[in-house]
Design an enzyme around this catalytic site. Structure first.
Site, PDB file in Angstrom:
ATOM      1  N   LYS A 194      30.899  43.283  34.523  1.00  0.00           N
ATOM      2  CA  LYS A 194      31.758  44.003  35.468  1.00  0.00           C
ATOM      3  C   LYS A 194      31.166  43.929  36.861  1.00  0.00           C
ATOM      4  O   LYS A 194      30.097  44.480  37.118  1.00  0.00           O
ATOM      5  CB  LYS A 194      31.931  45.471  35.070  1.00  0.00           C
TER       6      LYS A 194
ATOM      7  N   CYS B  20      17.758  47.361  47.267  1.00  0.00           N
ATOM      8  CA  CYS B  20      17.062  48.381  46.478  1.00  0.00           C
ATOM      9  C   CYS B  20      15.571  48.416  46.793  1.00  0.00           C
ATOM     10  O   CYS B  20      14.951  49.478  46.756  1.00  0.00           O
ATOM     11  CB  CYS B  20      17.262  48.121  44.986  1.00  0.00           C
TER      12      CYS B  20
ATOM     13  N   GLU C 223      17.741  48.446  36.620  1.00  0.00           N
ATOM     14  CA  GLU C 223      17.109  48.206  37.928  1.00  0.00           C
ATOM     15  C   GLU C 223      17.826  49.103  38.912  1.00  0.00           C
ATOM     16  O   GLU C 223      18.990  48.882  39.241  1.00  0.00           O
ATOM     17  CB  GLU C 223      17.218  46.723  38.311  1.00  0.00           C
TER      18      GLU C 223
ATOM     19  N   GLU D  14      16.914  57.509  49.292  1.00  0.00           N
ATOM     20  CA  GLU D  14      17.290  56.127  49.570  1.00  0.00           C
ATOM     21  C   GLU D  14      18.492  56.109  50.514  1.00  0.00           C
ATOM     22  O   GLU D  14      19.572  56.589  50.170  1.00  0.00           O
ATOM     23  CB  GLU D  14      17.628  55.391  48.272  1.00  0.00           C
TER      24      GLU D  14
END
Length: 479
Positions: free
Chosen positions: A183, A291, A257, A388
């Site tokens: 996906k 990331c 991850e 983040e």
């Protein structure tokens, strides 16, 4: 600082071969999805690029059944030497269509064309080349006797590196004999659906790769499907935790991850000009939508003022604007939701007392853009030092001793990556041994190779992708 004036050098968007409509890819064919159609938008112009047919839960079920059939009858029993030929063919076709894929990625994602062209697409091809080489060598990889594929892999990828994250997941899965239901991210599905065309070009057996576009509910349907043997997810820590809770107690294998808040540590003996380039690459590459971005700069106190002066001067030369222009350094933020999150966290930094400096570069009136920003005087307790941001925003903290640098670098729930800048090799090894990060770069940042495993600790996830270690996540091995 003086800088060159560059004439516009736009890449032609016609190279992307945009279609008015894209459809899910199931069982080797493009099919009409039974979900509600969505529209994918160019972040730099806010224009609709194409309509995308989305999958429903029943389509996911059909895709998993197609993947299971292909696994049991064709792909799983196929000798590794034959699988390698297909994976190698996929790599070659990505190379042949590289310019088309690069332009399409930039249109759909907002990243500068020079990054799509010079980084994303070549590295995606490299992953398929690398893993093609492993397909017939698994018996000799040190996994014990008779390593076997898991079966059907359900894979969910993010919007920041759409094609590259596809390659990170699909290439090892295919090389080890698994089939795939993938996906793509809701806002960036186009290169995944062109990859489906490449699967057809390569004569990949039907059902080996299936692409099911959709929103989070479709990702959940893939993850929760009872006939999926392995789940691989790259995305937010919040969603990763939900997936782990969902799969707890099941037989499914899982790799995650997730997010990061990487520390980029600069010592007083570092080559400062080189370090500045690494800092800029570490946080402003792909608009900070990374990331493992070096979003926390830890600089030794004695050189902090000098480094900040050099850094601000360098950042002021970065060109923000049309992502299709080959001169552009910083493109568009992927979505208005992400832009709002960046602005909210930046406002919190100002409210908490950090000193904000933002480049005076012109910002386009249309599209979703944010000028590169550097915060100094940041404290560990501030949100901009802890959360983040996933945008072109750098937080600068200082330290006095190596022990303090380690303590501050590790003072985060994340552990995906880190950078160390020093001329002392012994100090690099000392730091790398103490930093709780999956990857530690020395006098560089954001360097990737298909042969090197990548992954995190703590809330940055678990498992590795890439290298021999990454293969094991798709295999039954005897301990």
């Amino acid at each position: 600082m003086s800088q060159w004036e560059y004439a516009p050098a736009p890449e032609s968007r016609d190279i992307a071969n945009l279609k008015p409509k894209y459809r899910p890819f199931i069982g080797g064919e493009f099919v009409d999805g039974s979900g509600d159609p969505s529209k994918t938008v160019n972040p730099a112009t806010e224009e609709v690029l194409a309509e995308v047919g989305t999958a429903s839960a029943s389509d996911v079920d059909t895709a998993v059944k197609a993947a299971r059939k292909a696994y049991e009858r064709v792909w799983g029993p196929m000798p590794g030497t034959e699988r390698a030929k297909y994976v190698f063919r996929l790599a070659r076709l990505i190379q042949e269509r590289a310019r088309e894929l690069a332009v399409l990625e930039t249109l759909d994602n907002g990243k500068p064309i020079k990054e799509s062209r010079d980084s994303d697409v070549p590295t995606a091809a490299a992953h398929f080349f690398y893993h093609a080489g492993w397909a017939d060598k698994l018996d000799y990889a040190g996994f014990g006797p008779d390593p076997r594929p898991l079966g059907v892999a359900g894979q969910v990828i993010p919007w920041n590196f759409p094609l590259l994250m596809l390659a990170w997941k699909v290439a090892p899965a295919l090389a080890t004999g698994n089939t795939v239901v993938l996906k793509p991210a809701e806002t960036t599905p186009l290169t995944a659906l062109v990859f489906a065309e490449i699967c057809q070009q390569a004569d990949l057996p039907p059902g080996v790769v299936n692409i099911v576009p959709g929103a989070g509910d479709i990702g959940a349907a893939v993850v929760e499907h009872p006939d999926v043997d392995k789940v691989a997810f790259t995305g937010s820590t919040e969603v990763g935790k939900h997936i782990q809770r969902t799969l707890a107690g099941t037989r499914k294998r899982l790799t995650l991850e997730l997010g990061g808040k990487a520390a980029n540590v600069v010592f007083d003996d570092a080559p400062l000009d080189q370090a500045v380039e690494g800092i800029v690459n570490g946080i402003f590459f792909n608009q900070g939508h990374v990331c493992c971005a070096g979003s926390r700069l830890l600089v030794q106190e004695s050189i902090a003022d000098e480094l900040l002066d050099k850094l601000r001067a360098r950042v002021s030369t970065l060109r923000l604007g049309d992502p299709l222009d080959k001169n552009t350094d910083i493109g568009a933020i992927n979505s208005p939701e992400q832009l709002a999150k960046i602005k909210e966290l930046v406002a919190s930094g100002e409210q908490d007392g950090a000193q904000r400096w933002t480049s005076s570069c012109p910002v386009p009136d249309k599209g979703w853009f944010f000028a590169p920003t550097v915060f100094s005087g940041v404290e560990q307790s501030m949100r901009i030092a802890r959360e983040e941001i996933f945008g072109p925003v750098l937080s600068v903290l200082t330290f006095r001793t190596p022990d303090e640098a380690v303590a501050k670098a590790n003072n985060t729930p994340y552990g995906l990556s880190a950078g160390v800048w020093t001329e002392k090799g012994s100090r690099i090894l000392w730091m790398a041994d103490r930093l709780r990060a999956g990857v530690v770069w020395a006098n560089t940042f954001n360097r990737f190779d298909p042969a090197a495993p990548f992954g995190g600790y703590k809330e940055s996830g678990f498992g590795r992708e890439g290298g021999r270690t990454g293969l094991e996540a798709y295999l039954h091995v005897q301990g």
